[in-house]
Every structure is written in structure tokens, then in C-alpha cells.
Design a protein around this motif. Structure first.
Motif, mmCIF file in Angstrom:
data_model
loop_
_atom_site.group_PDB
_atom_site.id
_atom_site.type_symbol
_atom_site.label_atom_id
_atom_site.label_comp_id
_atom_site.label_asym_id
_atom_site.label_seq_id
_atom_site.Cartn_x
_atom_site.Cartn_y
_atom_site.Cartn_z
ATOM 1 N N GLN A 152 9.795 27.494 -49.598
ATOM 2 C CA GLN A 152 10.041 27.097 -50.988
ATOM 3 C C GLN A 152 10.693 28.218 -51.795
ATOM 4 O O GLN A 152 11.443 27.948 -52.730
ATOM 5 C CB GLN A 152 8.748 26.635 -51.637
ATOM 6 C CG GLN A 152 8.285 25.300 -51.072
ATOM 7 C CD GLN A 152 6.858 24.951 -51.414
ATOM 8 O OE1 GLN A 152 6.131 25.732 -52.009
ATOM 9 N NE2 GLN A 152 6.441 23.762 -51.019
ATOM 10 N N PRO A 155 14.973 23.188 -49.197
ATOM 11 C CA PRO A 155 15.284 23.378 -50.621
ATOM 12 C C PRO A 155 16.418 22.494 -51.144
ATOM 13 O O PRO A 155 16.557 22.331 -52.349
ATOM 14 C CB PRO A 155 15.657 24.862 -50.714
ATOM 15 C CG PRO A 155 14.947 25.495 -49.569
ATOM 16 C CD PRO A 155 15.026 24.462 -48.470
ATOM 17 N N ARG A 186 10.545 16.216 -50.379
ATOM 18 C CA ARG A 186 10.564 17.598 -49.894
ATOM 19 C C ARG A 186 9.216 17.952 -49.260
ATOM 20 O O ARG A 186 9.158 18.504 -48.161
ATOM 21 C CB ARG A 186 10.907 18.556 -51.037
ATOM 22 C CG ARG A 186 11.111 19.986 -50.569
ATOM 23 C CD ARG A 186 11.633 20.918 -51.657
ATOM 24 N NE ARG A 186 10.933 20.810 -52.922
ATOM 25 C CZ ARG A 186 11.443 20.283 -54.050
ATOM 26 N NH1 ARG A 186 12.664 19.813 -54.068
ATOM 27 N NH2 ARG A 186 10.717 20.237 -55.146
#
Length: 183
Positions: A93, A161, A169
């Protein structure tokens, strides 16, 4: 305070400010913005980092030191599997800027290998410890090697990302993690 400690403090302030400014304004941010955020003159920035590439290299190295710090801290976690997957999730992340730094350095003809070399062994050892503990706890397949974990991080850091939907995600990252778990 001695001149050396002042210089070290200023260097740390510039690095911290550069990370904040680059995160907020992108890699095109000016040296003046970084100096202002650090509370130093532009000359101080250039004294420590004569080129933008030198500053980007130092910021990338500092981010890798932080990565090693995180892995070492998590290696003490009582839940080794959760610790490894937490480390992987946070690393992926937070990878956007790290990739941007590395790409900018590559475009400038500076190989990232020379930038990461001083911290590579420390990061590798810390991640190997996390992996070993997670494998001994039965949370990760025994046939996963530390090199594969770095390939996983690299691939996931490039792909995850780019997904703009938060739920998608997170689901994608969970699916990728399933490939590391015992069958």
C-alpha cells in the motif's frame, strides 16, 4: 550543540521534509518547497544533497530503512502469520512513492541497486525472519522462499496501487495472499 550535530539534524529535517513534500506535491516539487518545509535555507539542502537525484536516492534509502524497521518490529509479534501479512499489505500500500523514486532514478541513469545496497541485507534478513516465523506457525506454505516474497512485493506493488476501488484493492490483495497460504 556541535556543528556536526547541527548538520546531522538539518540533514534529517531535509529528508523528512522531502518525503512529505514529494508525497503531497509529487516528484516535481521544488527544492525551495523542501527547504521551506524543513525550516532551512536552499543552500542547506544543496549542501547535503547536491542534486535532485542525490535527494531522491537518500529518500529511497530512508524508506527502505523504515521498511527494515517495520519488519524487525513485526518479527517480535506473537502472531507470526498476521505479522507477515500485515507487513506485506502495508509495504504494498505504501509502494507508490517508492516506485516513483526508483523510476525517477532509473530515468536519470542511476541504478537503484547502488541505492538499496547498504540496506538490502538488513531488509532481507528481517523479511526472512518474518517468513520463517510465519512458516513455522503454519500460516505460510513451506515452499515459499524469501526471494519469492520480494518478487511478490514487487509485483503486487506495481499492480495493487493502480486499483482505485478500495474494496476491490483489498479483495485483490487477499486473493494474492491466498497464494502464500498452505493449501
Amino acid at each position: 550543540m556541535s556543528p556536526r550535530s547541527d548538520a546531522a539534524r538539518n540533514r534529517a529535517r531535509v529528508l523528512d521534509a522531502a518525503q512529505q513534500v514529494f508525497a503531497a506535491d509529487g516528484l516535481g516539487a521544488s527544492t525551495e518547497q523542501i527547504a521551506r518545509r524543513a525550516g532551512v535555507g536552499v543552500g542547506t539542502v544543496f549542501r547535503h544533497f547536491p542534486t535532485k537525484e542525490a535527494l531522491l536516492s537518500a529518500v529511497l534509502a530512508a524508506r527502505l530503512e523504515t521498511l527494515a524497521d517495520d519488519a524487525e518490529r513485526l518479527a517480535e509479534d506473537p502472531d507470526p502469520g498476521a505479522a507477515l501479512f500485515d507487513f506485506l499489505a502495508r509495504t504494498v500500500q505504501a509502494s507508490g512513492l517508492k516506485i516513483a523514486y526508483a523510476d525517477a532514478l532509473e530515468r536519470a541513469g542511476i541504478g537503484t541497486d547502488e541505492v538499496v545496497a547498504p540496506v538490502r541485507e538488513r531488509v532481507t534478513k528481517a523479511v526472512a525472519t518474518l517468513l520463517d516465523r510465519a512458516q513455522r506457525a503454519g500460516a505460510v506454505r513451506e515452499d515459499v522462499a524469501v526471494g519469492q516474497v520480494f518478487v511478490f512485493i514487487h509485483g503486487a506493488s506495481r499492480a495493487v496501487p493502480t486499483i482505485t476501488d478500495d474494496a476491490l484493492r483489498a479483495a485483490t490483495l487477499r486473493m494474492m495472499f491466498d497464494g502464500l497460504r498452505p493449501r
